[in-house]
Design an enzyme around this catalytic site. Structure first.
Site, PDB file in Angstrom:
ATOM      1  N   GLU A 135      -8.639  -6.655  -2.831  1.00 34.11           N
ATOM      2  CA  GLU A 135      -9.700  -7.033  -1.894  1.00 34.11           C
ATOM      3  C   GLU A 135     -11.035  -7.144  -2.632  1.00 34.11           C
ATOM      4  OE1 GLU A 135      -9.924  -4.501   1.574  1.00 34.11           O
ATOM      5  OE2 GLU A 135     -11.413  -5.805   2.519  1.00 34.11           O
ATOM      6  N   ASN A 178      -6.560 -10.118   9.791  1.00 31.11           N
ATOM      7  CA  ASN A 178      -6.307  -8.757   9.316  1.00 31.11           C
ATOM      8  C   ASN A 178      -6.919  -7.772  10.299  1.00 31.11           C
ATOM      9  OD1 ASN A 178      -5.991  -6.515   7.167  1.00 31.11           O
ATOM     10  ND2 ASN A 178      -8.186  -6.472   7.627  1.00 31.11           N
ATOM     11  N   GLU A 179      -6.158  -6.788  10.685  1.00 29.92           N
ATOM     12  CA  GLU A 179      -6.663  -5.726  11.577  1.00 29.92           C
ATOM     13  C   GLU A 179      -7.535  -6.312  12.687  1.00 29.92           C
ATOM     14  OE1 GLU A 179      -8.208  -2.322   9.401  1.00 29.92           O
ATOM     15  OE2 GLU A 179      -6.243  -1.936   8.524  1.00 29.92           O
ATOM     16  N   TYR A 214      -2.070   4.441   6.561  1.00 28.86           N
ATOM     17  CA  TYR A 214      -2.633   5.235   5.467  1.00 28.86           C
ATOM     18  C   TYR A 214      -2.358   6.710   5.716  1.00 28.86           C
ATOM     19  CZ  TYR A 214      -5.259   1.180   3.758  1.00 28.86           C
ATOM     20  OH  TYR A 214      -5.606  -0.044   3.238  1.00 28.86           O
ATOM     21  N   GLU A 265      -0.621  -2.839   4.129  1.00 30.20           N
ATOM     22  CA  GLU A 265      -1.558  -1.830   3.613  1.00 30.20           C
ATOM     23  C   GLU A 265      -0.931  -0.463   3.808  1.00 30.20           C
ATOM     24  OE1 GLU A 265      -5.701  -2.043   4.743  1.00 30.20           O
ATOM     25  OE2 GLU A 265      -5.650  -4.229   4.782  1.00 30.20           O
ATOM     26  N   GLN A 311      -4.987  -0.014  -3.257  1.00 26.89           N
ATOM     27  CA  GLN A 311      -5.086  -1.386  -3.696  1.00 26.89           C
ATOM     28  C   GLN A 311      -4.782  -1.435  -5.192  1.00 26.89           C
ATOM     29  OE1 GLN A 311      -8.567  -3.480  -2.390  1.00 26.89           O
ATOM     30  NE2 GLN A 311      -8.432  -2.740  -0.291  1.00 26.89           N
TER      31      GLN A 311
END
Ligand code: AHR
Length: 520
Positions: free
Chosen positions: A51, A198-199, A267, A323, A372
């Site tokens: 990113e 995204n999201e 996460y 992710e 990442q």
């Protein structure tokens, strides 16, 4: 995968004997059925994520053609070599939250004419757009991986996204392809993975799943397959356990016609979002808690998978976990908006737990991306000026790459708990696969930092003559590689096993990841 009758017998025997014996002594057994391979483990679950965040792109990957740091067309050679060696299958770009603020036309054409913008999500820094579409596609070409592009739904237009796909992949004559040629690229590229936002439940527009579904269909309608390129469109999926999002997107047949993959983000944040714990200075409680959170992804996948199975029983849609990883406090003294964290043996075990779980769900999980790739969150590579180090997480990806495109083997694991304050999690994480040459690979992690574990692995259905192994471990839970000492945590040859009468007995040292290869 269906369980074979044999494995049921072995499992029942193991289960009852384990329960009976657990008080007295632990039995640790991993049964491997070698002659009935299951689904192919998509190589793309070993994917990564880059990113425009902190020094992931700028400094970490892109240094520019005039840099004194050795580079190929502006991309660091040391990073290129490390990614090739790890056999990176796909790389997601340009975000993350950044993607829904990214206007791709800012990042094409002569460098000096590109628009500078503010990276509003990550530190408010100036983004000069010197790394754009051509530079990313060159990176993907150099490391021979699939590009995975995230389109801007949150603040972009349908036309902008449709034009991007045309610019990238069309071989016809059109304003977009003429522009691409003018910018130095004659032939279209191939792009497989393309995300529609995204999201979008959060930084990508704060949408409801109903609203997103409508928007997603509208965007998707105009993303065409040009010149033999076939897009694998990824619809924005849930965060964590948000089953309502998955249910809403999946239940409508007209939604399902518009994408091939549905994303999921998860996460592990020990301490929680408000009080994240340190990446390097942690207690055994935090070590344990991290793995408890890591294991949760198994239940989370099962929840989303159950919904997908209901609406897509023929399994045509992939779950794309684009992710995942450990999220700790930033390194003291670094910009909080840059999410720079060190990486220890704990992260290596985290990687093994996740990859084993993704392997086990090979029937539905088709893509996954660690967050990442360089200098951000659970990075596989850290850079400082012209120096680069490989983190413990890198080494796990390098060791376990042998599972890519192999077929999952059915396994049954019965193992002791690793407990703290009478709360237990399985002490062992494992998975096994067989590759196209008939070699079996078994990846195993022992989470317990204070105890080695003898694991008995009956290998059913095939006979193997030779076994070799590799191990990643260290003396300390928080062992890490630094720019001063880059090789504190590196894989070593592993020999603490024996194969006798079809039973492989492995002594797993405390806090270790082991990869075994069995050949006929
Ligand atoms: O990986 C960091 C951020 O985490 C991403 O930009 C976003 O998608 C997620 O919330």
């Amino acid at each position: 995968m269906k369980k074979s009758p044999l494995i049921l017998v072995i499992f029942c025997f193991s289960f009852f004997s384990v329960n009976a014996q657990r008080e007295a002594a632990s039995v640790n057994q991993l049964v491997i059925i070698a002659n009935n391979p299951g689904p192919v483990i998509s190589r793309d679950i070993y994917g990564h994520f880059s990113e425009h965040l902190g020094t992931c792109i700028y400094g970490g990957i892109w240094v520019g053609k005039d840099s004194r740091i050795p580079n190929t067309d502006g991309i660091r050679n040391d990073v290129l070599n490390a990614l090739r060696e790890m056999k990176i299958p796909n790389l997601r770009w340009p975000g993350g939250c950044f993607a829904d603020t990214y206007h791709w036309m800012d990042g094409i054409g002569p460098q000096e004419k590109r628009a500078s913008i503010i990276n509003t999500h990550w530190g408010g820094v100036t983004e000069d757009n010197s790394f754009g579409t051509h530079e990313f596609m060159r990176l993907a070409e150099l490391i021979e991986c699939e590009p995975y592009i995230s389109g801007n739904v949150g603040s972009g237009t349908i036309r902008e996204m449709a034009d991007w796909v045309e610019y990238l992949t069309s071989g016809s004559d059109s304003p977009m392809t003429r522009l691409r040629k003018q910018n130095g690229r004659e032939e279209p590229w191939k792009v497989k993975y393309f995300a529609i936002g995204n999201e979008n439940w959060g930084c990508g527009g704060n949408m409801t799943p109903e609203f997103y579904s409508d928007v997603m269909r509208q965007f998707s309608t105009y993303l065409k397959n040009y010149s033999g390129n076939r897009l694998y469109k990824v619809a924005c999926g849930a965060s964590d356990n948000d089953l309502v999002w998955t249910e809403t997107v999946m239940k409508e047949p007209k939604n399902r016609n518009m994408f091939q993959g549905l994303s999921l983000h998860y996460y592990s944040v020990p301490g929680g979002w408000g009080r994240k714990s340190s990446a390097t200075d942690f207690t055994e409680n935090e070590w344990w808690e991290t793995f408890r959170l890591n294991y949760e992804i198994d239940n989370i996948i099962k929840g989303h998978k159950a919904i997908m199975d209901r609406y897509d029983p023929r399994n045509t849609k992939g779950l794309v976990i684009d992710e995942w990883g450990n999220w700790f406090q930033v390194e003291p003294g670094t910009n909080p908006g840059f999410l720079y964290q060190q990486n220890t043996l704990r992260d290596a075990i985290t990687a093994a737990i996740h990859l084993n779980i993704f392997n086990q769900h090979a029937d539905r999980v088709k893509v996954a991306n660690l967050a990442q790739v360089v200098n951000v969150l659970q990075a596989v590579i850290l850079t400082k000026d012209d120096k680069m180090i490989l983190t413990p997480t890198y080494h796990v990806f390098r060791m376990l790459k042998v599972h890519q495109d192999a077929r999952l083997l059915e396994t049954d694991l019965v193992c002791e708990d690793y407990s703290i304050d009478r709360r237990g999690i399985p002490a062992i994480s494992a998975s096994a696969s067989v590759d196209s040459e008939g070699k079996v690979h078994i990846s195993i992690a022992n989470l317990n930092p204070g105890k080695s574990i003898v694991l008995s692995c009956p290998v059913i259905g095939e006979t193997y003559k030779t076994v070799t192994g590799e191990i990643l471990t260290a003396n300390q839970m928080a062992a890490m590689n630094t720019f001063e000492n880059p090789e504190t945590v590196v894989p070593q040859a592993f020999k603490d096993f024996r194969m006798k009468e079809g039973i492989l007995t492995v002594t797993m040292p405390a806090k270790s990841v082991v990869l075994l290869e069995l050949k006929k």
